[in-house]
Motif scaffolding. Sequence first.
Motif, PDB file in Angstrom:
ATOM      1  N   ALA A  44       0.890  -1.245  -0.209  1.00 12.75           N
ATOM      2  CA  ALA A  44       0.011   0.029  -0.102  1.00 12.75           C
ATOM      3  C   ALA A  44       0.612   1.416  -0.018  1.00 12.75           C
ATOM      4  CB  ALA A  44      -0.750  -0.064   1.332  1.00 12.75           C
ATOM      5  N   PHE A  45       2.038   1.341   0.974  1.00 10.05           N
ATOM      6  CA  PHE A  45       2.800   2.476   1.025  1.00 10.05           C
ATOM      7  C   PHE A  45       3.553   2.456  -0.071  1.00 10.05           C
ATOM      8  CE2 PHE A  45       1.437   2.736   5.385  1.00 10.05           C
ATOM      9  CZ  PHE A  45       1.513   3.989   5.581  1.00 10.05           C
ATOM     10  N   GLY A  46       3.932   1.289  -0.865  1.00  8.91           N
ATOM     11  CA  GLY A  46       4.988   1.515  -2.055  1.00  8.91           C
ATOM     12  C   GLY A  46       4.014   1.835  -3.174  1.00  8.91           C
ATOM     13  N   TRP A  47       2.747   1.698  -3.246  1.00  8.14           N
ATOM     14  CA  TRP A  47       2.194   2.054  -4.618  1.00  8.14           C
ATOM     15  C   TRP A  47       1.611   3.692  -4.183  1.00  8.14           C
ATOM     16  CZ3 TRP A  47       1.486   0.818  -9.273  1.00  8.14           C
ATOM     17  CH2 TRP A  47       1.594  -0.410  -9.532  1.00  8.14           C
ATOM     18  N   GLY A  48       1.523   4.005  -2.936  1.00  9.59           N
ATOM     19  CA  GLY A  48       1.425   5.342  -2.498  1.00  9.59           C
ATOM     20  C   GLY A  48       2.486   6.251  -2.929  1.00  9.59           C
ATOM     21  N   PHE A  49       3.800   5.671  -2.783  1.00 12.80           N
ATOM     22  CA  PHE A  49       4.967   6.300  -3.159  1.00 12.80           C
ATOM     23  C   PHE A  49       5.062   6.448  -4.578  1.00 12.80           C
ATOM     24  CE2 PHE A  49       6.409   5.272   1.204  1.00 12.80           C
ATOM     25  CZ  PHE A  49       6.155   6.546   1.997  1.00 12.80           C
ATOM     26  N   ALA A  50       4.569   5.530  -5.220  1.00 11.51           N
ATOM     27  CA  ALA A  50       4.924   5.411  -6.589  1.00 11.51           C
ATOM     28  C   ALA A  50       4.257   6.457  -7.287  1.00 11.51           C
ATOM     29  CB  ALA A  50       4.504   4.127  -7.146  1.00 11.51           C
ATOM     30  N   VAL A  51       2.716   6.657  -6.923  1.00  8.61           N
ATOM     31  CA  VAL A  51       1.945   7.785  -7.316  1.00  8.61           C
ATOM     32  C   VAL A  51       2.826   9.090  -6.982  1.00  8.61           C
ATOM     33  CG1 VAL A  51      -0.191   8.978  -7.079  1.00  8.61           C
ATOM     34  CG2 VAL A  51      -0.217   6.365  -7.131  1.00  8.61           C
ATOM     35  N   LEU A  52       2.979   9.061  -5.857  1.00  2.00           N
ATOM     36  CA  LEU A  52       3.839  10.542  -5.712  1.00  2.00           C
ATOM     37  C   LEU A  52       4.733  10.937  -6.397  1.00  2.00           C
ATOM     38  CD1 LEU A  52       3.746  12.786  -3.169  1.00  2.00           C
ATOM     39  CD2 LEU A  52       5.539  11.354  -2.312  1.00  2.00           C
ATOM     40  N   THR A  53       5.695   9.898  -6.828  1.00  2.00           N
ATOM     41  CA  THR A  53       6.938  10.066  -7.659  1.00  2.00           C
ATOM     42  C   THR A  53       6.565  10.271  -8.867  1.00  2.00           C
ATOM     43  OG1 THR A  53       8.092   8.686  -6.187  1.00  2.00           O
ATOM     44  CG2 THR A  53       9.151   9.303  -8.244  1.00  2.00           C
ATOM     45  N   GLY A  54       5.780   9.409  -9.744  1.00  2.00           N
ATOM     46  CA  GLY A  54       5.161   9.558 -10.970  1.00  2.00           C
ATOM     47  C   GLY A  54       4.573  10.933 -11.131  1.00  2.00           C
ATOM     48  N   ALA A  55       3.666  11.445 -10.180  1.00  8.42           N
ATOM     49  CA  ALA A  55       2.697  12.427 -10.487  1.00  8.42           C
ATOM     50  C   ALA A  55       3.643  13.626 -10.292  1.00  8.42           C
ATOM     51  CB  ALA A  55       1.601  12.616  -9.218  1.00  8.42           C
ATOM     52  N   TYR A  56       4.549  13.726  -9.318  1.00  3.90           N
ATOM     53  CA  TYR A  56       5.438  15.041  -9.108  1.00  3.90           C
ATOM     54  C   TYR A  56       6.154  15.068 -10.568  1.00  3.90           C
ATOM     55  CZ  TYR A  56       5.090  16.448  -4.346  1.00  3.90           C
ATOM     56  OH  TYR A  56       4.723  17.116  -3.290  1.00  3.90           O
ATOM     57  N   ILE A  57       6.742  13.984 -11.198  1.00  6.64           N
ATOM     58  CA  ILE A  57       7.510  14.111 -12.453  1.00  6.64           C
ATOM     59  C   ILE A  57       6.531  14.678 -13.504  1.00  6.64           C
ATOM     60  CG2 ILE A  57       8.559  12.874 -14.289  1.00  6.64           C
ATOM     61  CD1 ILE A  57       9.383  10.991 -12.119  1.00  6.64           C
ATOM     62  N   ALA A  58       5.283  14.272 -13.455  1.00  7.61           N
ATOM     63  CA  ALA A  58       4.387  14.652 -14.641  1.00  7.61           C
ATOM     64  C   ALA A  58       3.316  15.840 -14.448  1.00  7.61           C
ATOM     65  CB  ALA A  58       3.413  13.331 -15.119  1.00  7.61           C
ATOM     66  N   SER A  59       3.505  16.437 -12.925  1.00  2.00           N
ATOM     67  CA  SER A  59       2.486  17.582 -12.828  1.00  2.00           C
ATOM     68  C   SER A  59       2.723  18.828 -13.556  1.00  2.00           C
ATOM     69  CB  SER A  59       2.321  17.717 -11.333  1.00  2.00           C
ATOM     70  OG  SER A  59       3.839  18.150 -11.054  1.00  2.00           O
ATOM     71  N   GLY A  60       4.059  19.039 -14.098  1.00  2.00           N
ATOM     72  CA  GLY A  60       4.082  20.238 -14.729  1.00  2.00           C
ATOM     73  C   GLY A  60       3.643  20.072 -16.063  1.00  2.00           C
ATOM     74  N   PRO A  61       4.195  19.016 -16.773  1.00  2.00           N
ATOM     75  CA  PRO A  61       3.695  18.975 -18.361  1.00  2.00           C
ATOM     76  C   PRO A  61       2.291  18.714 -18.659  1.00  2.00           C
ATOM     77  CG  PRO A  61       5.264  17.152 -17.694  1.00  2.00           C
ATOM     78  CD  PRO A  61       5.130  18.062 -16.522  1.00  2.00           C
ATOM     79  N   SER A  62       1.951  17.699 -17.981  1.00  2.00           N
ATOM     80  CA  SER A  62       0.446  17.172 -18.156  1.00  2.00           C
ATOM     81  C   SER A  62      -0.426  17.007 -17.342  1.00  2.00           C
ATOM     82  CB  SER A  62       0.704  15.780 -18.543  1.00  2.00           C
ATOM     83  OG  SER A  62       1.028  14.826 -17.555  1.00  2.00           O
ATOM     84  N   GLY A  63      -0.366  17.691 -15.995  1.00  2.00           N
ATOM     85  CA  GLY A  63      -1.219  17.830 -14.871  1.00  2.00           C
ATOM     86  C   GLY A  63      -1.273  16.551 -14.276  1.00  2.00           C
TER      87      GLY A  63
END
Length: 266
Positions: A44-63
């Motif tokens: 559960a925490f691993g997938w949460g951190f996976a979302v955190l990392t992927g989303a920080y990377i993509a938040s600027g260009p694509s939302g």
Amino acid sequence: MSSSDIFFGEFIGTAVLVLLGGGVCAAITFKRSKAYEAGWVAIAFGWGFAVLTGAYIASGPSGAHLNPAVTLGLAIEGGTKWSDVPLYMGSQLAGAMVGAVLVWLAYYGQFKAHLADPEFVSPGPKGEEGLVDIEKQASPKAGPLLGVFSTGPEIRNTVQNVMTEVIATFVLVLAILTQGLNDSGKGLGTLGVLITALVVVGIGLSLGGPTGYAINPVRDLGPRIIHSLLPLKNKGGSDWGYAWIPVVAPLIGAAAAGGVYKLCFA
């Protein structure tokens, strides 16, 4: 935002999401991993951190949608153009497939050792010991390492499995839509990324037990496709009979969340 921004943001962000999420699944599955049998809390925490990392990377260009269910919810809410939806979803699927390949490369030795374990060695013809293609012998619905790539139910009940994924995805998408951070139409803001990651952890701990909580069609479909294509002897089946549930049910949950948002919060 441009089409290239959407493509690269969603492609790279989803690839990182699946790499880290699939990576934690691999880490607790393989005996020759230092995290072997770390348990569901680690997932559960691993997938949460996976979302955190992927989303920080993509938040600027694509939302940072990284999930067709999120894209659908935002399109219904009005923050995403319907004309951009196919590009978002296609980029997410491609990224998920690449992320799954990266998990295989990172754990290449563990994959080989796991599938050569005596547990998966059976007597060959004429009593000779040798690896047997489990898929051909027993035609299992799910092979011995499919859980590294995709989700599966603990109790195979179509109605319950669909409802679990619908409810869990409804919570995720409604939480995203009600953050008040999507007025620009670009998806998650910086704080929204953290909130969403914590929501994913909460969903995993509370609602993830029955089905493994896909809550994201490409998170399940992309790696399942890769599992079916990888040249892994003894890998078993890819459970295509179940595969439609983690694709369709999250989209239903997202559509319901978008409708509730427009009715109650817009």
